[in-house]
Design an enzyme around this catalytic site. Structure first.
Site, PDB file in Angstrom:
ATOM      1  N   GLU A 169       0.826  -1.208   0.000  1.00 35.43           N
ATOM      2  CA  GLU A 169       0.000   0.000   0.000  1.00 35.43           C
ATOM      3  C   GLU A 169       0.860   1.257   0.000  1.00 35.43           C
ATOM      4  OE1 GLU A 169       0.846   1.709   2.848  1.00 35.43           O
ATOM      5  OE2 GLU A 169       1.946  -0.105   3.412  1.00 35.43           O
ATOM      6  N   GLY A 311       6.650   0.415   3.592  1.00 39.29           N
ATOM      7  CA  GLY A 311       5.407   0.059   2.933  1.00 39.29           C
ATOM      8  C   GLY A 311       5.652  -0.213   1.459  1.00 39.29           C
ATOM      9  N   GLU A 312       4.680   0.134   0.637  1.00 42.35           N
ATOM     10  CA  GLU A 312       4.684  -0.035  -0.819  1.00 42.35           C
ATOM     11  C   GLU A 312       5.104  -1.436  -1.284  1.00 42.35           C
ATOM     12  OE1 GLU A 312       8.736   2.133  -2.512  1.00 42.35           O
ATOM     13  OE2 GLU A 312       7.201   3.437  -1.636  1.00 42.35           O
ATOM     14  N   ALA A 313       4.821  -2.466  -0.472  1.00 45.41           N
ATOM     15  CA  ALA A 313       5.113  -3.874  -0.775  1.00 45.41           C
ATOM     16  C   ALA A 313       6.602  -4.163  -0.859  1.00 45.41           C
ATOM     17  CB  ALA A 313       4.433  -4.322  -2.081  1.00 45.41           C
ATOM     18  N   SER A 314       7.426  -3.300  -0.276  1.00 42.86           N
ATOM     19  CA  SER A 314       8.873  -3.502  -0.361  1.00 42.86           C
ATOM     20  C   SER A 314       9.299  -4.784   0.345  1.00 42.86           C
ATOM     21  CB  SER A 314       9.615  -2.294   0.228  1.00 42.86           C
ATOM     22  OG  SER A 314       9.164  -1.999   1.542  1.00 42.86           O
TER      23      SER A 314
END
Length: 350
Positions: A169, A311-314
């Site tokens: 996200e 975040g950001e699917a890392s």
């Protein structure tokens, strides 16, 4: 901003969504048995690859394959804005969400680099044109139509032919929403769940905690209803993650969850069905302290612990090479018979 009513929603009512969460397909037990049988013949001491063996079995059971494959790995990042940002819960302005979506599109974010290294395709989905949810201290974050539309967006983002789905996200203020949702599901106050998120100082964290407490008081009447709590305290991107996790289960696609927000977004499914997250693994333990607490509530053991808090699917994408190694070892190793390697003697043999 309420979403327009759609007649094609996979779950047109909360009851339909609740029923879908209660009726979930199991893994392929025949594939799991075949994987265990092959694992016992590979050229290594039993259990010597630890969690890699468990991961291979998990992948194969959900893919329905004796030899799991990761040819089609997708990373999907949902982006959304939160009205509660107006309460000063983040040191970053809400405009950063749109700016980061543009950065994703230009290939300049961390997830672009990690997804490329992991051999995964990347999709970024801006939710509701990045219009913010309502301030959940004074109203539900989403009305019923908007919530169901957001769930549907996540549900529609999952392709059946995917071998592995990594979810993440982006959204300024969403650690506040995640903390509020976690507190509503598992108890505690704002102070128990609030953390620095994307860089809040001590005063900012205290402000966050007070904001969460106000939201918990405002929506206390929904205690015991995980979907209502997700609607009142979550965000558009979190509702989409819930929809994507549900769709993946229905299509038997294994899922890798990212950090605190992603884990909180998936938590209502477990509250509705004690087996609801069996098709997921948790990629990492976030530096956000509440993430480890939430993971224990959900019975998820993180694969990695790297101090991530982006975040950001890392973190989810970083787990892909680990899963590739698990699949490669299971599928590519020789058996004792093939390699003409002597097996361990059974006790009592001479």
């Amino acid at each position: 901003m309420p979403a327009p009513r759609r007649t094609s929603l996979p779950f047109p009512t909360p009851d339909a969504l609740r029923a879908a969460c209660a009726d979930l397909p199991p893994p392929d037990e025949a594939a799991r048995y075949a994987i265990a049988a092959r694992e016992a013949t590979l050229t290594k001491p039993p259990g010597s690859l630890g969690r890699l063996e468990e991961l291979a079995a998990w992948l194969g059971a959900w893919q329905g394959r004796e030899r799991p494959a990761l040819d089609r790995v997708r990373v999907v990042v949902f982006a959304g804005n939160h009205g509660v940002v107006a309460r000063g819960v983040s040191p970053w302005p809400a405009s950063v969400t749109a700016q980061m979506v543009a950065n994703f599109a230009a290939g300049g974010a961390a997830i672009n680099q990690i997804a490329r290294v992991a051999g995964a395709g990347l999709t970024v989905v801006p939710m509701m044109d990045l219009a913010p949810t309502a301030d959940f201290t004074v109203a539900p974050a989403m009305d019923q139509d908007a919530f169901l539309a957001a769930v549907a967006t996540g549900h529609d983002a999952v392709e059946a032919e995917t071998d592995l789905l990594c979810l993440g996200e982006m959204g300024i203020g969403n650690t506040t929403a995640a903390a509020a949702l976690a507190a509503s599901l598992y108890g505690g106050s704002g102070a128990d769940w609030a953390g620095p998120g994307a860089g809040s100082d001590a005063d900012g964290v205290a402000r966050k905690a007070r904001t969460i407490d106000a939201a918990l008081a405002r929506h206390a009447g929904h205690a015991g209803d995980p979907l209502a709590l997700a609607r009142c305290l979550g965000g558009y991107e979190m509702a989409a993650i819930l929809g994507a996790v549900l769709a993946a289960r229905q299509k038997r696609v294994p899922v890798v969850l990212d950090g605190f927000i992603c884990t909180a977004a998936a938590a209502p499914l477990l509250r509705l069905n004690p087996d609801g997250l069996a098709h997921t693994v948790l990629s990492h333990r976030s530096a956000e302290a509440a993430h480890g607490v939430l993971a224990r509530h959900l019975g998820l053991e993180p694969l990695l612990d790297l101090g991530l808090r982006l975040g950001e699917a890392s973190g989810a994408a970083l787990a892909v090479p680990l899963l590739r190694a698990a699949a490669a070892c299971h599928g590519g190793m020789a058996t004792f018979a093939e390699a003409e390697v002597s097996e361990k003697k059974v006790s009592g043999e001479t």
